[in-house]
Design an enzyme around this catalytic site. Structure first.
Site, PDB file in Angstrom:
ATOM      1  N   ASP A  33       7.996  -8.873  17.237  1.00  0.00           N
ATOM      2  CA  ASP A  33       8.776  -9.088  18.453  1.00  0.00           C
ATOM      3  C   ASP A  33       9.140 -10.572  18.556  1.00  0.00           C
ATOM      4  O   ASP A  33       8.307 -11.452  18.301  1.00  0.00           O
ATOM      5  CB  ASP A  33       7.976  -8.647  19.687  1.00  0.00           C
ATOM      6  CG  ASP A  33       8.851  -8.487  20.919  1.00  0.00           C
ATOM      7  OD1 ASP A  33       9.035  -7.331  21.359  1.00  0.00           O
ATOM      8  OD2 ASP A  33       9.354  -9.510  21.435  1.00  0.00           O
ATOM      9  N   VAL A 100      16.037  -2.532  25.456  1.00  0.00           N
ATOM     10  CA  VAL A 100      16.896  -2.310  24.280  1.00  0.00           C
ATOM     11  C   VAL A 100      17.068  -0.796  24.085  1.00  0.00           C
ATOM     12  O   VAL A 100      16.075  -0.079  23.906  1.00  0.00           O
ATOM     13  CB  VAL A 100      16.282  -2.956  23.016  1.00  0.00           C
ATOM     14  CG1 VAL A 100      17.168  -2.680  21.801  1.00  0.00           C
ATOM     15  CG2 VAL A 100      16.099  -4.462  23.211  1.00  0.00           C
ATOM     16  N   HIS A 104      11.962   2.223  20.450  1.00  0.00           N
ATOM     17  CA  HIS A 104      11.022   1.333  19.762  1.00  0.00           C
ATOM     18  C   HIS A 104       9.641   1.484  20.361  1.00  0.00           C
ATOM     19  O   HIS A 104       9.492   1.622  21.570  1.00  0.00           O
ATOM     20  CB  HIS A 104      11.459  -0.138  19.844  1.00  0.00           C
ATOM     21  CG  HIS A 104      11.807  -0.591  21.234  1.00  0.00           C
ATOM     22  ND1 HIS A 104      12.999  -0.246  21.842  1.00  0.00           N
ATOM     23  CD2 HIS A 104      11.130  -1.348  22.140  1.00  0.00           C
ATOM     24  CE1 HIS A 104      13.043  -0.772  23.052  1.00  0.00           C
ATOM     25  NE2 HIS A 104      11.914  -1.436  23.268  1.00  0.00           N
TER      26      HIS A 104
HETATM   27  P1  AMP Z   1      11.689  -3.080  25.856  1.00  0.00           P
HETATM   28  O1  AMP Z   1      11.585  -3.790  27.180  1.00  0.00           O
HETATM   29  O2  AMP Z   1      10.621  -2.047  25.681  1.00  0.00           O
HETATM   30  O3  AMP Z   1      13.078  -2.536  25.610  1.00  0.00           O
HETATM   31  O4  AMP Z   1      11.375  -4.160  24.758  1.00  0.00           O
HETATM   32  C1  AMP Z   1      12.375  -4.828  24.019  1.00  0.00           C
HETATM   33  C2  AMP Z   1      11.666  -5.833  23.162  1.00  0.00           C
HETATM   34  O5  AMP Z   1      12.559  -6.269  22.164  1.00  0.00           O
HETATM   35  C3  AMP Z   1      11.198  -7.077  23.909  1.00  0.00           C
HETATM   36  O6  AMP Z   1       9.783  -7.219  23.744  1.00  0.00           O
HETATM   37  C4  AMP Z   1      11.977  -8.219  23.231  1.00  0.00           C
HETATM   38  O7  AMP Z   1      11.237  -9.405  23.124  1.00  0.00           O
HETATM   39  C5  AMP Z   1      12.280  -7.606  21.876  1.00  0.00           C
HETATM   40  N1  AMP Z   1      13.446  -8.171  21.190  1.00  0.00           N
HETATM   41  C6  AMP Z   1      14.685  -8.367  21.699  1.00  0.00           C
HETATM   42  N2  AMP Z   1      15.502  -8.883  20.756  1.00  0.00           N
HETATM   43  C7  AMP Z   1      14.761  -9.010  19.624  1.00  0.00           C
HETATM   44  C8  AMP Z   1      15.026  -9.473  18.301  1.00  0.00           C
HETATM   45  N3  AMP Z   1      16.241  -9.937  17.947  1.00  0.00           N
HETATM   46  N4  AMP Z   1      14.023  -9.462  17.397  1.00  0.00           N
HETATM   47  C9  AMP Z   1      12.795  -9.011  17.737  1.00  0.00           C
HETATM   48  N5  AMP Z   1      12.483  -8.541  18.962  1.00  0.00           N
HETATM   49  C10 AMP Z   1      13.444  -8.543  19.904  1.00  0.00           C
END
Ligand code: AMP
Length: 120
Positions: A33, A100, A104
């Site tokens: 992450d 996102v 995931h």
């Molecule tokens: P969620 O709130 O469950 O959708 O979590 C989305 C996660 O994606 C968050 O913990 C972000 O820090 C992570 N995230 C967003 N963009 C990236 C990226 N480019 N590479 C790695 N992690 C990311």
């Protein structure tokens, strides 16, 4: 539930955005992450286009489903948190605070994680 091909994880899967890769096979990609919430914070995503867990559960093949579940354990081993224990969770939709829109699983570890759901 329409899949947005421009979400950040779709871009990572297409190689348009870099990631710090942990593990990859036919079904999944695991990477760190970008904004870790715990000492170890990894993510694992299916390679197929699934918005969230419900989308995945209803549309993915049995192989994709088992590939993702197995991938969580494989990724946890790769980052060295299996022996001491870890937590995997998935946020779904608005109330689940999913940011996102590509399914995931979060994988947290490397330290004591405390209560499962923070008090707010
Ligand atoms: P969620 O709130 O469950 O959708 O979590 C989305 C996660 O994606 C968050 O913990 C972000 O820090 C992570 N995230 C967003 N963009 C990236 C990226 N480019 N590479 C790695 N992690 C990311």
């Amino acid at each position: 539930m329409t899949y947005d091909k421009n979400n950040v994880f779709a871009k990572i899967l297409r190689g348009e955005i870099p990631c710090e890769k942990i593990y990859e096979d036919k079904y999944v990609l695991a990477f760190y992450d970008i904004n870790p919430q715990k000492k170890i914070h990894a993510l694992i995503i299916p390679k197929g286009e699934y918005v969230d867990l419900d989308d995945f559960s209803s549309k993915a093949s049995e192989k994709e489903i088992s590939g993702l579940i197995k991938g969580i354990s494989i990724a946890a081993k790769k980052v060295g948190i299996s022996n001491d224990g870890y937590r995997s969770l998935v946020n779904i939709g608005e109330n689940g605070n999913q940011e996102v829109p590509h399914l995931h699983f979060h994988i947290f570890g490397g330290e004591k994680l405390g209560k499962m759901v923070p008090q707010s």
